[in-house]
Scaffold this motif. Structure first.
Motif, mmCIF file in Angstrom:
data_model
loop_
_atom_site.group_PDB
_atom_site.id
_atom_site.type_symbol
_atom_site.label_atom_id
_atom_site.label_comp_id
_atom_site.label_asym_id
_atom_site.label_seq_id
_atom_site.Cartn_x
_atom_site.Cartn_y
_atom_site.Cartn_z
ATOM 1 N N TRP A 1 0.842 -1.205 0.000
ATOM 2 C CA TRP A 1 0.000 0.000 0.000
ATOM 3 C C TRP A 1 0.876 1.253 0.000
ATOM 4 C CZ3 TRP A 1 -5.403 0.523 0.021
ATOM 5 C CH2 TRP A 1 -5.883 1.820 0.259
ATOM 6 N N LYS A 2 1.868 1.259 0.851
ATOM 7 C CA LYS A 2 2.764 2.409 0.930
ATOM 8 C C LYS A 2 3.512 2.598 -0.382
ATOM 9 C CE LYS A 2 6.530 4.320 3.740
ATOM 10 N NZ LYS A 2 7.421 4.083 4.917
ATOM 11 N N ALA A 3 3.982 1.497 -0.967
ATOM 12 C CA ALA A 3 4.710 1.580 -2.225
ATOM 13 C C ALA A 3 3.837 2.091 -3.356
ATOM 14 C CB ALA A 3 5.284 0.206 -2.585
ATOM 15 N N ALA A 4 2.535 1.807 -3.289
ATOM 16 C CA ALA A 4 1.614 2.248 -4.336
ATOM 17 C C ALA A 4 1.328 3.740 -4.253
ATOM 18 C CB ALA A 4 0.312 1.460 -4.262
ATOM 19 N N GLY A 5 1.644 4.371 -3.124
ATOM 20 C CA GLY A 5 1.492 5.810 -2.996
ATOM 21 C C GLY A 5 0.081 6.301 -2.731
ATOM 22 N N HIS A 6 -0.782 5.445 -2.202
ATOM 23 C CA HIS A 6 -2.136 5.890 -1.878
ATOM 24 C C HIS A 6 -2.092 6.928 -0.753
ATOM 25 C CE1 HIS A 6 -3.543 2.745 -4.462
ATOM 26 N NE2 HIS A 6 -3.077 1.781 -3.680
ATOM 27 N N GLU A 7 -3.005 7.875 -0.805
ATOM 28 C CA GLU A 7 -2.980 8.966 0.155
ATOM 29 C C GLU A 7 -3.636 8.611 1.485
ATOM 30 O OE1 GLU A 7 -4.631 12.437 -1.624
ATOM 31 O OE2 GLU A 7 -3.075 12.584 -3.172
ATOM 32 N N ARG A 8 -4.692 7.815 1.464
ATOM 33 C CA ARG A 8 -5.400 7.512 2.707
ATOM 34 C C ARG A 8 -4.780 6.301 3.400
ATOM 35 N NH1 ARG A 8 -8.933 3.127 2.427
ATOM 36 N NH2 ARG A 8 -9.243 2.291 0.329
ATOM 37 N N GLU A 9 -5.139 6.106 4.666
ATOM 38 C CA GLU A 9 -4.710 4.931 5.405
ATOM 39 C C GLU A 9 -5.680 3.781 5.130
ATOM 40 O OE1 GLU A 9 -2.048 4.180 7.403
ATOM 41 O OE2 GLU A 9 -1.259 6.052 6.556
ATOM 42 N N PRO A 10 -5.188 2.586 4.853
ATOM 43 C CA PRO A 10 -6.086 1.459 4.586
ATOM 44 C C PRO A 10 -6.621 0.861 5.877
ATOM 45 C CG PRO A 10 -3.838 0.685 4.516
ATOM 46 C CD PRO A 10 -3.768 2.174 4.772
ATOM 47 N N ARG A 11 -7.680 0.083 5.744
ATOM 48 C CA ARG A 11 -8.192 -0.683 6.869
ATOM 49 C C ARG A 11 -7.954 -2.166 6.633
ATOM 50 N NH1 ARG A 11 -14.163 1.038 8.514
ATOM 51 N NH2 ARG A 11 -13.765 -0.705 9.955
ATOM 52 N N VAL A 12 -7.799 -2.891 7.721
ATOM 53 C CA VAL A 12 -7.546 -4.329 7.660
ATOM 54 C C VAL A 12 -8.422 -5.023 8.690
ATOM 55 C CG1 VAL A 12 -5.858 -6.170 8.001
ATOM 56 C CG2 VAL A 12 -5.155 -4.025 6.906
ATOM 57 N N SER A 13 -9.162 -6.052 8.244
ATOM 58 C CA SER A 13 -9.968 -6.836 9.182
ATOM 59 C C SER A 13 -9.494 -8.285 9.201
ATOM 60 C CB SER A 13 -11.455 -6.791 8.801
ATOM 61 O OG SER A 13 -11.706 -7.573 7.649
ATOM 62 N N VAL A 14 -9.638 -8.907 10.354
ATOM 63 C CA VAL A 14 -9.472 -10.356 10.475
ATOM 64 C C VAL A 14 -10.743 -10.898 11.120
ATOM 65 C CG1 VAL A 14 -6.959 -10.255 10.649
ATOM 66 C CG2 VAL A 14 -8.341 -10.198 12.737
ATOM 67 N N SER A 15 -11.054 -12.144 10.869
ATOM 68 C CA SER A 15 -12.224 -12.769 11.494
ATOM 69 C C SER A 15 -11.779 -13.902 12.406
ATOM 70 C CB SER A 15 -13.203 -13.279 10.429
ATOM 71 O OG SER A 15 -12.583 -14.189 9.556
ATOM 72 N N ARG A 16 -12.535 -14.094 13.466
ATOM 73 C CA ARG A 16 -12.226 -15.140 14.443
ATOM 74 C C ARG A 16 -13.530 -15.675 15.040
ATOM 75 N NH1 ARG A 16 -7.905 -14.435 12.591
ATOM 76 N NH2 ARG A 16 -5.867 -14.242 13.606
ATOM 77 N N SER A 17 -13.500 -16.939 15.448
ATOM 78 C CA SER A 17 -14.555 -17.520 16.278
ATOM 79 C C SER A 17 -14.094 -17.415 17.719
ATOM 80 C CB SER A 17 -14.801 -18.987 15.890
ATOM 81 O OG SER A 17 -15.288 -19.088 14.573
ATOM 82 N N ILE A 18 -14.752 -16.551 18.491
ATOM 83 C CA ILE A 18 -14.349 -16.298 19.877
ATOM 84 C C ILE A 18 -15.593 -16.364 20.763
ATOM 85 C CG2 ILE A 18 -13.248 -14.698 21.474
ATOM 86 C CD1 ILE A 18 -11.848 -13.399 19.080
ATOM 87 N N PHE A 19 -15.567 -17.234 21.760
ATOM 88 C CA PHE A 19 -16.720 -17.400 22.639
ATOM 89 C C PHE A 19 -16.265 -17.370 24.101
ATOM 90 C CE2 PHE A 19 -17.704 -19.524 18.658
ATOM 91 C CZ PHE A 19 -18.900 -18.896 18.312
ATOM 92 N N ALA A 20 -16.821 -16.442 24.847
ATOM 93 C CA ALA A 20 -16.579 -16.380 26.284
ATOM 94 C C ALA A 20 -17.576 -17.295 26.977
ATOM 95 C CB ALA A 20 -16.727 -14.943 26.776
ATOM 96 N N LEU A 21 -17.070 -18.224 27.753
ATOM 97 C CA LEU A 21 -17.936 -19.194 28.432
ATOM 98 C C LEU A 21 -18.454 -18.569 29.725
ATOM 99 C CD1 LEU A 21 -15.849 -22.460 27.867
ATOM 100 C CD2 LEU A 21 -17.586 -21.405 26.394
ATOM 101 N N MET A 22 -19.690 -18.068 29.661
ATOM 102 C CA MET A 22 -20.279 -17.331 30.766
ATOM 103 C C MET A 22 -21.425 -18.088 31.429
ATOM 104 S SD MET A 22 -18.458 -14.542 30.549
ATOM 105 C CE MET A 22 -19.353 -13.579 31.754
ATOM 106 N N THR A 23 -22.111 -18.934 30.680
ATOM 107 C CA THR A 23 -23.337 -19.586 31.150
ATOM 108 C C THR A 23 -23.277 -21.080 30.873
ATOM 109 O OG1 THR A 23 -24.499 -19.368 29.039
ATOM 110 C CG2 THR A 23 -24.597 -17.480 30.554
ATOM 111 N N PRO A 24 -24.145 -21.865 31.512
ATOM 112 C CA PRO A 24 -24.219 -23.294 31.173
ATOM 113 C C PRO A 24 -24.506 -23.523 29.694
ATOM 114 C CG PRO A 24 -25.363 -22.868 33.233
ATOM 115 C CD PRO A 24 -25.003 -21.529 32.677
ATOM 116 N N GLU A 25 -25.294 -22.636 29.092
ATOM 117 C CA GLU A 25 -25.592 -22.777 27.673
ATOM 118 C C GLU A 25 -24.334 -22.589 26.835
ATOM 119 O OE1 GLU A 25 -29.268 -21.415 24.773
ATOM 120 O OE2 GLU A 25 -28.482 -19.990 26.238
ATOM 121 N N ASP A 26 -23.510 -21.601 27.188
ATOM 122 C CA ASP A 26 -22.241 -21.395 26.489
ATOM 123 C C ASP A 26 -21.374 -22.646 26.571
ATOM 124 O OD1 ASP A 26 -22.938 -18.733 25.987
ATOM 125 O OD2 ASP A 26 -21.905 -18.005 27.788
ATOM 126 N N ARG A 27 -21.295 -23.223 27.766
ATOM 127 C CA ARG A 27 -20.439 -24.389 27.958
ATOM 128 C C ARG A 27 -20.991 -25.602 27.218
ATOM 129 N NH1 ARG A 27 -20.708 -21.590 32.775
ATOM 130 N NH2 ARG A 27 -18.695 -20.651 33.376
#
Length: 339
Positions: free
Chosen positions: A232-258
């Motif tokens: 991106w920097k080498a291409a000389g774009h003026e704005r800052e890019p955004r980057v997303s990643v995806s994940r499966s993340i579960f906090a075990l809070m309840t019996p149903e979660d577990r």
């Protein structure tokens, strides 16, 4: 600080235990989840797109409906398969959905994922040229789409039109100012990430990546993001890019979660062959909040991204998925500095 969104695969099934039994259910619940997520303070509502499957398919009616029911949450896809798309008609659909939402559309596009049918794009009337494969066809469609989003006139007007025309060549309407900068490319390899940077697109990196070094998934993903930013920097774009990643993340809070997620089984990366290419699948996370925080601190891919998309088990219904998102926002994100 990170933007945090949810990513729904949009499954529906009439099977026992499903809270999403029909296509109507998945569409209406997808809208309701975005409405409730916005109330929680979630930053984005993103949806997968799959053809010939009991999943969400045509994204723009859904995106427009979500835009009409919400006021601040980002609305996006992860990802639209460009092998299936007429890029000019897509410009019109995307423009309309973006204007309805007030400029909140964040469109993820890509070559697409493995399909339910063989060469499904052919049924939609598309096929690669003699000098290209299906991936090159997707990139060609994407390039046309990006060009027309700029809003420049290109079509010769009729000298005797039904309605008066503005002067000069005509563009596609409606035009959505700024949407060109809110297009993301879902990249599986380092090379396509660099291409996305050269094309001026934001980067979506999921839980699946081409296994290029044999290192753990999160390290390969972090290196991919760094390569993207260098390009991106080498291409000389003026704005800052955004980057997303995806994940499966579960906090075990309840019996149903577990019950749903406390049995383990996704704590390690997995390697497999997709489209004759060695691919690595990133691990999922499910644990008590304090242990979850410790594990997530070691994830280099998440650390490199500015946006995190949490995959949600949409067939468990809106109420349960609101709980899943709320648990992360309340009990995990603050300790990690995401909030």
């Amino acid at each position: 600080m990170k933007k945090i969104g949810f990513l729904s695969f949009g499954h529906w099934s009439p099977e026992r235990g499903s809270q999403v039994k029909t296509a109507s259910d998945v569409l209406t619940q997808s809208i309701e989840l975005a409405v409730e997520a916005e109330k929680l303070g979630i930053d984005g509502a993103y949806y997968r797109v799959h053809h010939f499957a009991r999943q969400l398919a045509s994204p723009f009616p859904l995106l427009a409906a979500v835009g009409a029911r919400t006021s601040s949450i980002e609305i996006g896809t992860g990802v639209i398969d460009m092998r299936y798309e007429n890029p000019l008609y897509m410009v019109e659909d995307a423009g309309a959905a973006d204007l309805i939402s007030g400029g909140r559309l964040q469109l993820g596009i890509s070559r697409g994922s493995p399909e339910q049918v063989i060469d499904g794009w052919r049924y939609f009337g598309y096929q690669p040229r003699e000098d290209e494969d299906h991936a090159a066809m997707a990139r060609r469609h994407a390039a046309v789409f990006l060009k027309q989003l700029e809003g420049e006139g290109f079509a010769q007007p009729n000298p005797q039109p039904m309605f008066p025309n503005p002067p000069g060549l005509l563009r596609l309407e409606p035009h959505a100012p700024g949407l060109r900068e809110r297009i993301w490319w879902g990249a599986a390899s380092d090379a396509t990430a660099r291409w996305a940077a050269e094309m001026g697109m934001n980067l979506q990196s999921s839980t699946l990546k081409t296994d290029e070094t044999g290192e753990p998934f999160h390290i390969q993903q972090a290196n991919q993001i760094r390569a993207y930013r260098e390009a991106w920097k080498a291409a000389g774009h003026e704005r800052e890019p955004r980057v997303s990643v995806s994940r499966s993340i579960f906090a075990l809070m309840t019996p149903e979660d577990r019950m749903y997620f406390g049995r383990g089984g996704k704590e390690q990366d997995q390697v497999g062959i997709i489209d004759r290419t060695r691919s690595i699948f990133g691990r999922g996370y499910a644990d008590e909040p304090d242990k979850l925080i410790e594990q997530l601190l070691a994830d280099e891919g998440i650390a490199e991204a500015d946006t995190l998309l949490l995959t949600v088990p949409n067939m468990l219904g809106v109420e349960y998925n609101v709980h899943v998102l709320d648990s992360i926002l309340r009990h995990v994100a603050p300790a990690l500095g995401w909030r």
